[in-house]
Design a protein around this motif. Structure first.
Motif, mmCIF file in Angstrom:
data_model
loop_
_atom_site.group_PDB
_atom_site.id
_atom_site.type_symbol
_atom_site.label_atom_id
_atom_site.label_comp_id
_atom_site.label_asym_id
_atom_site.label_seq_id
_atom_site.Cartn_x
_atom_site.Cartn_y
_atom_site.Cartn_z
ATOM 1 N N LYS B 63 0.823 -1.213 0.000
ATOM 2 C CA LYS B 63 0.000 0.000 0.000
ATOM 3 C C LYS B 63 0.851 1.254 0.000
ATOM 4 O O LYS B 63 0.498 2.249 -0.635
ATOM 5 C CB LYS B 63 -0.944 0.003 1.206
ATOM 6 C CG LYS B 63 -2.162 -0.865 0.982
ATOM 7 C CD LYS B 63 -3.128 -0.738 2.150
ATOM 8 C CE LYS B 63 -4.158 -1.847 2.101
ATOM 9 N NZ LYS B 63 -4.911 -1.939 3.362
ATOM 10 N N THR B 64 1.995 1.209 0.718
ATOM 11 C CA THR B 64 2.864 2.382 0.720
ATOM 12 C C THR B 64 3.408 2.629 -0.681
ATOM 13 O O THR B 64 3.504 3.783 -1.126
ATOM 14 C CB THR B 64 4.017 2.197 1.731
ATOM 15 O OG1 THR B 64 3.465 1.853 2.988
ATOM 16 C CG2 THR B 64 4.838 3.460 1.857
ATOM 17 N N ASN B 67 0.663 4.284 -2.544
ATOM 18 C CA ASN B 67 0.471 5.660 -2.071
ATOM 19 C C ASN B 67 1.506 6.599 -2.675
ATOM 20 O O ASN B 67 1.181 7.674 -3.169
ATOM 21 C CB ASN B 67 0.587 5.721 -0.539
ATOM 22 C CG ASN B 67 -0.555 4.993 0.148
ATOM 23 O OD1 ASN B 67 -1.588 4.707 -0.481
ATOM 24 N ND2 ASN B 67 -0.384 4.676 1.420
ATOM 25 N N TRP B 70 1.089 7.155 -6.370
ATOM 26 C CA TRP B 70 -0.014 8.086 -6.657
ATOM 27 C C TRP B 70 0.439 9.534 -6.438
ATOM 28 O O TRP B 70 0.088 10.416 -7.213
ATOM 29 C CB TRP B 70 -1.213 7.753 -5.782
ATOM 30 C CG TRP B 70 -2.253 6.861 -6.416
ATOM 31 C CD1 TRP B 70 -3.595 7.097 -6.448
ATOM 32 C CD2 TRP B 70 -2.059 5.604 -7.094
ATOM 33 N NE1 TRP B 70 -4.242 6.060 -7.105
ATOM 34 C CE2 TRP B 70 -3.335 5.150 -7.513
ATOM 35 C CE3 TRP B 70 -0.937 4.838 -7.414
ATOM 36 C CZ2 TRP B 70 -3.510 3.947 -8.226
ATOM 37 C CZ3 TRP B 70 -1.109 3.637 -8.111
ATOM 38 C CH2 TRP B 70 -2.372 3.214 -8.513
ATOM 39 N N GLN B 188 -11.426 -0.038 -0.754
ATOM 40 C CA GLN B 188 -10.049 0.482 -0.840
ATOM 41 C C GLN B 188 -9.495 0.501 -2.260
ATOM 42 O O GLN B 188 -9.043 1.544 -2.724
ATOM 43 C CB GLN B 188 -9.131 -0.310 0.096
ATOM 44 C CG GLN B 188 -9.320 0.096 1.543
ATOM 45 C CD GLN B 188 -8.168 -0.384 2.399
ATOM 46 O OE1 GLN B 188 -7.008 -0.239 2.035
ATOM 47 N NE2 GLN B 188 -8.474 -0.970 3.531
ATOM 48 N N TYR B 192 -8.378 3.866 -4.782
ATOM 49 C CA TYR B 192 -7.160 3.991 -5.599
ATOM 50 C C TYR B 192 -7.520 4.149 -7.077
ATOM 51 O O TYR B 192 -6.933 4.952 -7.790
ATOM 52 C CB TYR B 192 -6.258 2.772 -5.412
ATOM 53 C CG TYR B 192 -5.444 2.803 -4.129
ATOM 54 C CD1 TYR B 192 -4.282 3.559 -4.054
ATOM 55 C CD2 TYR B 192 -5.831 2.088 -3.014
ATOM 56 C CE1 TYR B 192 -3.533 3.595 -2.886
ATOM 57 C CE2 TYR B 192 -5.097 2.114 -1.844
ATOM 58 C CZ TYR B 192 -3.945 2.871 -1.779
ATOM 59 O OH TYR B 192 -3.211 2.911 -0.626
#
Lengths: 317, 232
Positions: B63-64, B67, B70, B188, B192
């Protein structure tokens, strides 16, 4: 029609193996304790006001492995009624009111009606049973549950010959269960078993863990544990039991029928369409522990394989 | 996109009274390293990774990476909308951090889940579509990380820009990888996906506007040439 047939054959009259062994177990534990009051606490099961069931008969079939920590069992849960994160149920389930609690019994049985939790528990003997618990997401735990065989309860409702399946429903109250606001699954959560599966002595109607009353996030006050099936079959916070002639609808099967079948038996040889079921991650084993092989029927093949004789387990996943 | 950036950065940098990049770079370093530091601290026993530590590390890294990727993709739209051209000077650092976490995500999976059993890895890649797309994203990101230096940028010239457009399919693969392993709650990955649609949608709109402008400019030039011919 179904009613007439049952006048001749009464399924409720058949004494199950589990009931037979239960009586022996009660006697044995009473003898071991040597005290009638202690034994009577175990005999007339009830929810203890202090949350502790006290001395319980140890079921001889428990797995040898060390159970998971209480914290693992009670902080890592799938209970979508309280959120879809693993930690959500432990955070949010305090809003669940478990007392008073009652269960509605409907469908193909003689003694349908509404039963209080006290009615349900009273005649049964609670046991401490350590089972393997295998989630469809390929993680597992070892859990010391407290409960009694579901079949012993179902017999009290005198199922009719038309009762070929049993369906269960979870509480569906958005004021107590914040997760119900999101249509992640079709609510109320529902699950089902064949009558033979429901009557199997391993199928446990569960009221506690680690000798204590179930925490809300684990499905208090009354849940099912079907140890040879993926965890989602073990429905939580049951408010209705429905006897039916046709295969009942199950929430995960309704959501994704190609991924979650009615049976959902633990089977290392039949993968989930998106991931392998051959191995599992044992919770609490630490960061550097390897995955462990998944066992057929979650290690209960000797007890339950006969239920599925002649059934194609690839098709009937 | 990038070929005209050097001059723009130079101009922007000179115009700014203070240099925000000098302040922001250490902040980006700290912010990007924080999730890694927290995981390392938890592994070392400060705090807990919970009952499923492998999953915790795996998901944090994955997920990092998304993130930060993005945020990297937000640099260009933000720069164009705000005219803060210095933002561009943070982009490589961000992109490399996204790659750093993607590699850690893969290593967690390869080391802790597969225990470096490469035949198992191959089975996963060939049989599990979400792993196939995840691996594809990782492989596609390697050339971008390698050519992220000024030297490679100079050497490849216009082709560098073209090559680095791979980041768009990589980001899409990242969302698909996430989406395909969710059981029922798609919230989730959906978030994204929506953010990515905005980031890529901005580029599409911007590109079409530029196309229109350049077509109009060409038409004007042609008309001018035509007018001159008639006049002569």
């Amino acid at each position: 029609m179904a009613r007439r047939r049952t006048e001749r054959i009464k399924p409720s009259e058949i004494t199950s193996e589990s009931a037979f062994f239960n009586r022996r177990e009660v006697v044995r534990s009473a003898v071991a304790l040597g005290l009638l009051p202690a034994a009577s606490k175990a005999l007339g099961a009830a929810m203890p006001p202090d949350g502790d069931f006290g001395e319980l008969a140890k079921w001889p079939g428990s797995v040898e492995e060390e159970p998971n920590a209480f914290e693992d069992i009670t902080t890592y849960n799938n209970f979508y009624e309280f959120g879809t994160g693993k930690g959500d149920p432990a955070r949010n389930a305090h809003t669940l009111e478990t007392s008073p609690w009652s269960v509605e019994v409907t469908g193909e049985a003689e003694k349908t009606g509404t039963y209080t939790l006290e009615d349900i528990l009273k005649p049964h003997t609670l046991e401490d049973r350590v089972y393997r618990f295998r989630c469809v997401e390929a993680w597992s735990m070892i859990v010391p549950w407290v409960g009694f065989p579901l079949g012993d309860l179902l017999k009290r409702f005198a199922p009719l010959a038309g009762a070929r399946y049993v369906q269960f429903f979870t509480l569906n109250d958005p004021s107590q269960m914040p997760g119900l606001r999101y249509p992640v699954l079709e609510w109320p959560y529902r699950e089902g078993l064949t009558m033979a599966e429901a009557m199997h002595p391993l199928t446990l109607l569960t009221v506690g863990v680690y000798g204590k009353v179930l925490p809300n996030q684990n499905g208090a006050p009354l849940r099912l544990i079907v140890p040879w099936k993926y965890g989602f079959k073990s429905i939580k916070s049951i408010v209705r039991i429905h006897f039916t002639e046709t295969q009942p609808k199950c929430s995960w099967n309704m959501a994704a029928p190609q991924e979650y079948g009615f049976y959902s038996n633990v089977n290392p040889n039949v993968d989930h369409p998106r991931w392998s079921q051959a191995t599992e991650r044992r919770l609490g084993a630490g960061l550097f522990s390897p995955r462990v092989p998944t066992l057929m029927f979650n290690g209960y093949a000797d007890e339950v394989a006969d239920l599925y004789r002649g059934l194609d387990l690839v098709k009937n996943y | 996109m990038a070929q005209h950036t050097e001059s723009v950065i130079a101009a922007g940098g000179h115009r700014a009274a203070r240099n925000p990049v000098a302040i922001l770079k250490p902040i980006v370093w700290i912010a990007c390293l924080a999730p890694f530091a927290i995981i390392v601290a938890k592994i070392a026993g400060f705090g807990s990774l919970g009952p499923n530590p492998v999953e915790e590390v795996l998901h944090t890294m994955g997920k990092t990476s998304l993130n930060i990727l993005w945020v990297t993709l937000a640099v260009t739209p933000l720069r164009k909308l705000t005219k803060w051209n210095w933002l561009l000077r943070l982009r490589r650092l961000l992109g490399l951090f996204a790659f750093f976490y993607l590699v850690l995500h893969f290593l967690t999976y390869a080391a802790l889940d597969l225990r470096f059993d490469w035949s198992w890895l191959w089975t996963d890649i060939s049989e599990r579509p979400y792993i196939t797309v995840g691996m594809l994203a990782l492989v596609l990101m390697i050339p971008l990380a390698v050519t992220s230096t000024k030297g490679w940028q100079r050497r490849l010239g216009r082709r560098w820009t073209k090559l680095h457009r791979l980041v768009y399919p990589i980001a899409i693969l990242g969302v698909v990888h996430f989406w395909w392993q969710v059981k029922a709650d798609i919230l989730q990955p959906l978030i994204y996906a929506v953010l990515l649609a905005l980031l890529l949608g901005y580029r599409l709109v911007d590109w079409r506007a530029r196309e229109r402008r350049s077509r109009a400019a060409r038409r004007d030039a042609a008309q001018r040439r035509g007018g001159q011919a008639v006049g002569r």
